[in-house]
Design a protein around this motif. Structure first.
Motif, PDB file in Angstrom:
ATOM      1  N   ILE A 198       0.843  -1.201   0.000  1.00  0.00           N
ATOM      2  CA  ILE A 198       0.000   0.000   0.000  1.00  0.00           C
ATOM      3  C   ILE A 198       0.877   1.249   0.000  1.00  0.00           C
ATOM      4  CG2 ILE A 198      -1.616   1.339   1.421  1.00  0.00           C
ATOM      5  CD1 ILE A 198      -2.863  -1.441   2.207  1.00  0.00           C
ATOM      6  N   ASP A 199       1.936   1.228   0.802  1.00  0.00           N
ATOM      7  CA  ASP A 199       2.870   2.368   0.829  1.00  0.00           C
ATOM      8  C   ASP A 199       3.491   2.587  -0.547  1.00  0.00           C
ATOM      9  OD1 ASP A 199       2.336   2.711   3.511  1.00  0.00           O
ATOM     10  OD2 ASP A 199       4.217   1.812   4.199  1.00  0.00           O
ATOM     11  N   ASP A 200       3.895   1.505  -1.200  1.00  0.00           N
ATOM     12  CA  ASP A 200       4.488   1.606  -2.535  1.00  0.00           C
ATOM     13  C   ASP A 200       3.495   2.178  -3.538  1.00  0.00           C
ATOM     14  OD1 ASP A 200       6.846   0.573  -1.560  1.00  0.00           O
ATOM     15  OD2 ASP A 200       6.537  -1.440  -2.382  1.00  0.00           O
ATOM     16  N   THR A 224       3.663   5.614  -5.767  1.00  0.00           N
ATOM     17  CA  THR A 224       3.444   5.595  -7.215  1.00  0.00           C
ATOM     18  C   THR A 224       2.382   6.607  -7.606  1.00  0.00           C
ATOM     19  OG1 THR A 224       4.066   3.272  -7.357  1.00  0.00           O
ATOM     20  CG2 THR A 224       2.755   4.155  -9.172  1.00  0.00           C
ATOM     21  N   SER A 225       1.303   6.656  -6.825  1.00  0.00           N
ATOM     22  CA  SER A 225       0.219   7.582  -7.156  1.00  0.00           C
ATOM     23  C   SER A 225       0.667   9.040  -6.992  1.00  0.00           C
ATOM     24  CB  SER A 225      -1.016   7.306  -6.313  1.00  0.00           C
ATOM     25  OG  SER A 225      -0.797   7.648  -4.962  1.00  0.00           O
ATOM     26  N   ASP A 279      -6.474   6.526 -16.487  1.00  0.00           N
ATOM     27  CA  ASP A 279      -6.369   5.059 -16.490  1.00  0.00           C
ATOM     28  C   ASP A 279      -5.471   4.576 -15.356  1.00  0.00           C
ATOM     29  OD1 ASP A 279      -8.000   4.957 -18.704  1.00  0.00           O
ATOM     30  OD2 ASP A 279      -6.364   4.596 -20.139  1.00  0.00           O
ATOM     31  N   LEU A 280      -4.336   5.257 -15.176  1.00  0.00           N
ATOM     32  CA  LEU A 280      -3.415   4.886 -14.106  1.00  0.00           C
ATOM     33  C   LEU A 280      -4.091   5.015 -12.744  1.00  0.00           C
ATOM     34  CD1 LEU A 280      -0.630   4.141 -12.973  1.00  0.00           C
ATOM     35  CD2 LEU A 280      -0.040   6.586 -13.087  1.00  0.00           C
ATOM     36  N   LEU A 284      -4.704   2.118 -10.008  1.00  0.00           N
ATOM     37  CA  LEU A 284      -4.199   2.262  -8.642  1.00  0.00           C
ATOM     38  C   LEU A 284      -5.330   2.138  -7.630  1.00  0.00           C
ATOM     39  CD1 LEU A 284      -1.610   5.164  -9.077  1.00  0.00           C
ATOM     40  CD2 LEU A 284      -1.117   2.771  -8.549  1.00  0.00           C
ATOM     41  N   ASP A 285      -6.465   2.721  -7.936  1.00  0.00           N
ATOM     42  CA  ASP A 285      -7.616   2.640  -7.039  1.00  0.00           C
ATOM     43  C   ASP A 285      -8.084   1.198  -6.862  1.00  0.00           C
ATOM     44  OD1 ASP A 285      -9.659   3.927  -5.416  1.00  0.00           O
ATOM     45  OD2 ASP A 285     -11.063   3.348  -7.014  1.00  0.00           O
TER      46      ASP A 285
END
Length: 151
Positions: free
Chosen positions: A40-42, A46-47, A70-71, A75-76
């Motif tokens: 989750i941290d990673d 990224t987000s 899209d990204l 991620l969501d």
């Protein structure tokens, strides 16, 4: 049936194998929870690194707004999946803690708590509780007899 349960059944006649396997899930849930937290941290990093589109009025070759959208959707979905798994691991740990805490005798609670929640060796449990090693094993068996688990 897992190898652990089969081995315990042959050793103890299966009497407490299910309860031991249940308690041993705590360690697995704790490790899974830690790995998911790192994931989750990673994802969060990224987000945060995702670049927003430039609105400078100039034409660009890529549809960066759509790419970013899209990204963020991916991620969501990944956040959601990891949070669900983490919630399940937490529920397993809490259930095991409640089962141990429901034992009437403090000695039994402490023996199981130190062994399965704190991950102490049998020797360390004996030292911590100031009992003979053999007595700790007997206390463990008695505690398992009294332990009630969810099925």
């Amino acid at each position: 049936m897992s190898k652990t349960i089969k081995r315990r059944q042959s050793h103890k006649g299966g009497k407490n194998a299910e309860k031991i396997a249940y308690l041993e899930q705590y360690y697995e849930a704790k490790n899974l929870e830690r790995r998911l937290s790192e994931g989750i941290d990673d994802l969060y990093l990224t987000s945060m690194q995702a670049k927003s589109p430039k609105y400078d009025g100039m034409p660009h070759g890529h549809d960066t707004e759509r790419d970013l959208s899209d990204l963020m959707a991916k991620l969501d979905r990944e956040f959601s999946r990891l949070f669900k798994q983490q919630k399940k691991a937490i529920e397993i740990r809490q259930d095991i803690e409640k089962s141990i805490n429901a034992l009437e005798k403090e000695k039994e609670r402490m023996a199981l708590w130190l062994r399965y929640i704190k991950f102490y060796s049998w020797e360390k449990v004996a030292v911590e509780l100031n009992y003979d090693f053999r007595y700790i094993l007997k206390l463990h068996g008695t505690a398992l007899e009294h332990l009630r688990i969810k099925r």
